[in-house]
Design a protein around this motif. Structure first.
Motif, mmCIF file in Angstrom:
data_model
loop_
_atom_site.group_PDB
_atom_site.id
_atom_site.type_symbol
_atom_site.label_atom_id
_atom_site.label_comp_id
_atom_site.label_asym_id
_atom_site.label_seq_id
_atom_site.Cartn_x
_atom_site.Cartn_y
_atom_site.Cartn_z
ATOM 1 N N GLU A 1 0.858 -1.174 0.000
ATOM 2 C CA GLU A 1 0.000 0.000 0.000
ATOM 3 C C GLU A 1 0.900 1.231 0.000
ATOM 4 O O GLU A 1 1.686 1.442 0.917
ATOM 5 N N ILE A 2 0.782 2.011 -1.014
ATOM 6 C CA ILE A 2 1.646 3.173 -1.184
ATOM 7 C C ILE A 2 1.122 4.365 -0.411
ATOM 8 O O ILE A 2 1.872 5.115 0.206
ATOM 9 N N ALA A 3 -0.197 4.550 -0.444
ATOM 10 C CA ALA A 3 -0.783 5.697 0.255
ATOM 11 C C ALA A 3 -2.272 5.446 0.463
ATOM 12 O O ALA A 3 -2.908 4.685 -0.264
ATOM 13 N N ARG A 4 -2.794 6.113 1.479
ATOM 14 C CA ARG A 4 -4.230 6.072 1.752
ATOM 15 C C ARG A 4 -4.642 7.458 2.259
ATOM 16 O O ARG A 4 -3.919 8.067 3.042
ATOM 17 N N TYR A 5 -5.770 7.930 1.804
ATOM 18 C CA TYR A 5 -6.252 9.229 2.283
ATOM 19 C C TYR A 5 -7.765 9.190 2.415
ATOM 20 O O TYR A 5 -8.443 8.393 1.763
ATOM 21 N N SER A 6 -8.308 10.030 3.277
ATOM 22 C CA SER A 6 -9.757 10.082 3.517
ATOM 23 C C SER A 6 -10.437 10.918 2.446
ATOM 24 O O SER A 6 -9.907 11.946 2.014
ATOM 25 N N CYS A 7 -11.626 10.478 2.047
ATOM 26 C CA CYS A 7 -12.329 11.221 1.000
ATOM 27 C C CYS A 7 -13.840 11.069 1.145
ATOM 28 O O CYS A 7 -14.333 10.305 1.980
ATOM 29 N N TYR A 8 -14.562 11.828 0.311
ATOM 30 C CA TYR A 8 -16.025 11.843 0.283
ATOM 31 C C TYR A 8 -16.619 12.217 1.648
ATOM 32 O O TYR A 8 -17.695 11.753 2.023
ATOM 33 N N GLY A 9 -15.875 13.039 2.380
ATOM 34 C CA GLY A 9 -16.388 13.509 3.659
ATOM 35 C C GLY A 9 -16.250 12.531 4.793
ATOM 36 O O GLY A 9 -16.799 12.750 5.870
ATOM 37 N N ALA A 10 -15.509 11.439 4.603
ATOM 38 C CA ALA A 10 -15.417 10.410 5.637
ATOM 39 C C ALA A 10 -14.336 10.692 6.659
ATOM 40 O O ALA A 10 -14.347 10.108 7.753
ATOM 41 N N GLY A 11 -13.378 11.552 6.340
ATOM 42 C CA GLY A 11 -12.302 11.846 7.269
ATOM 43 C C GLY A 11 -12.770 12.703 8.433
ATOM 44 O O GLY A 11 -13.710 13.500 8.306
ATOM 45 N N SER A 12 -12.112 12.553 9.570
ATOM 46 C CA SER A 12 -12.529 13.318 10.753
ATOM 47 C C SER A 12 -12.441 14.813 10.520
ATOM 48 O O SER A 12 -13.205 15.594 11.090
ATOM 49 N N HIS A 13 -11.535 15.236 9.620
ATOM 50 C CA HIS A 13 -11.382 16.655 9.327
ATOM 51 C C HIS A 13 -12.353 17.119 8.244
ATOM 52 O O HIS A 13 -12.411 18.315 7.941
ATOM 53 N N GLN A 14 -13.128 16.187 7.685
ATOM 54 C CA GLN A 14 -14.048 16.522 6.600
ATOM 55 C C GLN A 14 -15.514 16.401 7.003
ATOM 56 O O GLN A 14 -16.390 16.993 6.366
ATOM 57 N N LEU A 15 -15.795 15.653 8.030
ATOM 58 C CA LEU A 15 -17.167 15.335 8.402
ATOM 59 C C LEU A 15 -18.049 16.567 8.533
ATOM 60 O O LEU A 15 -19.146 16.619 7.987
ATOM 61 N N SER A 16 -17.575 17.565 9.247
ATOM 62 C CA SER A 16 -18.414 18.739 9.494
ATOM 63 C C SER A 16 -18.651 19.538 8.223
ATOM 64 O O SER A 16 -19.754 20.054 8.007
ATOM 65 N N ASP A 17 -17.644 19.647 7.352
ATOM 66 C CA ASP A 17 -17.807 20.405 6.111
ATOM 67 C C ASP A 17 -18.880 19.774 5.229
ATOM 68 O O ASP A 17 -19.754 20.468 4.702
ATOM 69 N N PHE A 18 -18.815 18.470 5.033
ATOM 70 C CA PHE A 18 -19.784 17.793 4.177
ATOM 71 C C PHE A 18 -21.170 17.778 4.813
ATOM 72 O O PHE A 18 -22.181 17.964 4.128
ATOM 73 N N ALA A 19 -21.242 17.570 6.117
ATOM 74 C CA ALA A 19 -22.543 17.510 6.796
ATOM 75 C C ALA A 19 -23.227 18.868 6.824
ATOM 76 O O ALA A 19 -24.453 18.959 6.692
ATOM 77 N N ALA A 20 -22.449 19.930 6.996
ATOM 78 C CA ALA A 20 -23.034 21.266 7.058
ATOM 79 C C ALA A 20 -23.476 21.775 5.695
ATOM 80 O O ALA A 20 -24.307 22.679 5.599
ATOM 81 N N ALA A 21 -22.948 21.199 4.635
ATOM 82 C CA ALA A 21 -23.188 21.728 3.295
ATOM 83 C C ALA A 21 -24.539 21.341 2.715
ATOM 84 O O ALA A 21 -25.069 22.048 1.861
ATOM 85 N N SER A 22 -25.110 20.226 3.164
ATOM 86 C CA SER A 22 -26.280 19.691 2.476
ATOM 87 C C SER A 22 -27.074 18.764 3.372
ATOM 88 O O SER A 22 -26.507 18.114 4.258
#
Length: 603
Positions: free
Chosen positions: A100-121
């Protein structure tokens, strides 16, 4: 003679309608359903035998889910989808069993993304296979009374003073007939006959790369479930393609997949099941994996967009207007949103309640979006191409050379730290592919005749405009989502509006706008309900979320279009609310009276 007579007898009757929709994929079926719901006579054809037979597109973003919510089909879409937060990793690996070369959080699933995606819609991003989505759209359209004919192919189309004339052939019988309509919509995909015959100018480059997609059944739960992802991007030695050695896209976690790979034009790929299985086993790193091939197809990645999406009485939408790689999942989403933008305008013009000028705003608003998403999708491909480069993978190198480079990358060699920094930079760029919240939700329409601008600039972006959505009520922006309460039920500000209708939002001091809306509605023949949102108003701003987003005072008002973009606003109550509202709505409808719409907004 007998055969000719039989052919004449079986020939279908000519069709007269208001809107002729060519194409019945995601774009055309969305048009068919929306037009039928709006009461517009429409006739839709497609040369294919039926809806999409394979998954194809899959990412359904929050804005598109909001459209489905408004159409009343969000629940059906949810039933056939997987929430993308449950597949919220981007995984880059040499294979499912390799490094595994790299892994990153996406589609609002990361702890730093949850609030942005949830607040948007109020809606979530979904992984919705296209063959399921098209069935839902077709069923919805037919329930609303739409006429959709598959196996019917457009032969020619031309414009006249009165409208458009299309010649259609039934591909089963060979019989031909004519369709006459006031307007036509080219929703017939990347090889659009409508675009060709309308002599539409495109910018960009066709045929960037050749792709092969295989729809597979293969249980790889043990290699994927612990790091659930919508897409596994594989990079292997000896391969410097833009998409690496292939991308594994989840159709049904964790046993149904699409495997996408690139191939050289000089090397025609072997499409036999045995060859597809052998390649998949090697790419996935599982030599004995049991695989069933459901379907395999070839296609091309394009980089093209129409310079004009309106040509007289002909409109282009979806892939007919913008052709780009699937990177960032913008294709089907933009198709749906094109239809959502145009249908209410067509409905009003056909009904004689709006001038033809309103239709010009479709090109003014959606053509820049088409250009933007094409450029973003192509850039996303370039961004991923940086990953194999950072790994030291080159076309034609030996497996040993490639893995030596990879071993050095994760070692303590003198150059490895710098190389790892370059890899991290390349991986961070993948956020612009998988976490483009601002690009998905932040459409702001500039220079549109169907918007009454208030003389103020759009608010400046405080963060990256691709990655972060920054809501505003500035005319031309999409109405911000906020949770409010109505009759003890929590609803979104997006839920208060009646489908296909304008709406006027007012605050505590907005009562004079109620009478104004009644008068203007009667004069112009446009339904204009008024919604009072605020503290202890019928639509109760119990959390204060709307207060933080509204950008107007308690006596101001916001006019919202049927596609939920803001047409006009006033910060305070004007001296003549009726005249201000009338003037604004007249401009939006193209009934320009020569007077400026009244705007009282001040920063």
């Amino acid at each position: 003679m007998l055969n000719m007579s039989a052919k004449r007898e079986s020939a279908p009757q000519d069709i007269e309608t208001d809107v002729f929709v060519v194409g019945a994929g995601v774009t055309g079926l969305t048009f068919a359903g929306l037009l039928a719901t709006a009461g517009v006579r429409a006739f839709t054809i497609a040369k294919h035998r039926g809806t999409a037979p394979s998954p194809r597109a899959h990412v359904t973003n929050q804005r598109t889910m909001e459209v489905f919510r408004d159409m009343g089909i969000e629940g059906r879409v949810l039933e056939v989808s997987t929430p993308l937060r449950l597949l919220g990793n981007g995984v880059i690996c040499t294979s499912l069993t390799g490094m595994e070369i790299a892994r990153y959080s996406c589609y609002g699933a990361g702890s730093h993304q949850l609030s942005d995606f949830a607040a948007a819609s109020p809606s979530e991003m979904m992984n919705t296979p296209q063959h399921f989505l098209e069935r839902i759209l077709l069923a919805h359209a037919q329930e609303k009374g739409a006429e959709v004919r598959f196996n019917n192919e457009l032969i020619s189309i031309e414009q006249t003073v009165e409208g458009v004339v299309g010649r259609v052939r039934n591909r089963q019988t060979g019989a031909e007939y004519t369709v006459r309509a006031k307007y036509a919509i080219g929703a017939d995909g990347g090889r659009s006959v409508v675009a060709q015959q309308a002599d539409v100018e495109f910018k960009g480059e066709p045929g960037l790369i050749n792709m092969l997609t295989s729809w597979l059944e293969a249980d790889v739960t043990q290699y994927t479930a612990y790091r659930p992802a919508c897409i596994y991007m594989m990079a292997q030695p000896g391969n410097a393609f833009w998409v690496g050695s292939g991308t594994l896209v989840a159709v049904k976690p964790y046993n149904e997949w699409l495997l996408n790979r690139q191939y050289n034009t000089s090397e025609e790929p072997d499409l036999s099941d045995n060859a597809i299985i052998a390649y998949a086993q090697k790419a996935l790193g599982i030599p004995d994996l049991k695989i069933k091939v459901i379907e395999t197809s070839k296609w091309q990645v394009n980089n093209m967009y129409a310079t004009q999406t309106r040509h007289g009485r002909i409109f282009l939408a979806g892939d007919a207007a913008h052709r780009h790689p699937p990177a960032s999942g913008l294709g089907s989403n933009t198709c749906v949103q094109d239809a959502y933008n145009l249908v209410w305008k067509l409905a009003l013009v056909v009904a004689g309640k709006a001038a033809d000028q309103l239709l010009e705003s479709y090109n003014q608003e959606r053509q820049p979006i088409a250009q933007q998403i094409v450029q973003h999708a192509v850039q996303s491909l370039y961004n991923f191409a940086r990953v194999p480069q950072a790994l030291g993978f080159k076309q034609g190198q030996s497996t040993e050379e490639g893995y030596e480079s990879l071993e050095d990358l994760f070692s303590d060699s003198p150059t490895a730290e710098k190389r790892r920094a370059e890899l991290k930079e390349a991986v961070d760029l993948q956020n612009r592919r998988s976490n483009a919240l601002g690009l998905q939700l932040g459409h702001r329409y500039h220079g549109s005749d169907a918007i009454v601008y208030d003389g103020t600039p759009f608010p400046r972006y405080q963060r990256d405009l691709v990655l972060f959505y920054e809501p505003t009520t500035h005319p031309g922006a999409y109405l911000p989502h906020a949770w409010i309460e109505f009759l003890t039920q929590r609803i979104s500000t997006l839920d208060i509006f009646e489908h296909g209708r304008f709406g006027l939002i007012v605050g505590i001091g907005g009562e004079p706008f109620v009478d104004a809306a009644k008068k203007v509605s009667q004069e112009l023949g446009i339904e204009l309900p008024v919604y009072k949102i605020g503290y202890r108003c019928p639509y109760d701003d119990v959390l204060g979320e709307w207060y933080n987003l509204r950008e107007i005072g308690d006596r101001g008002a916001i006019l919202v279009r049927p596609d939920r973009h803001i047409a006009w606003r006033t910060f305070d109550r004007p001296d003549e609310p009726t005249e201000a509202l009338r003037s604004a709505l007249q401009q939006v409808l193209g009934h320009w009276s020569g007077k400026e719409a009244t705007n009282q907004f001040s920063e």
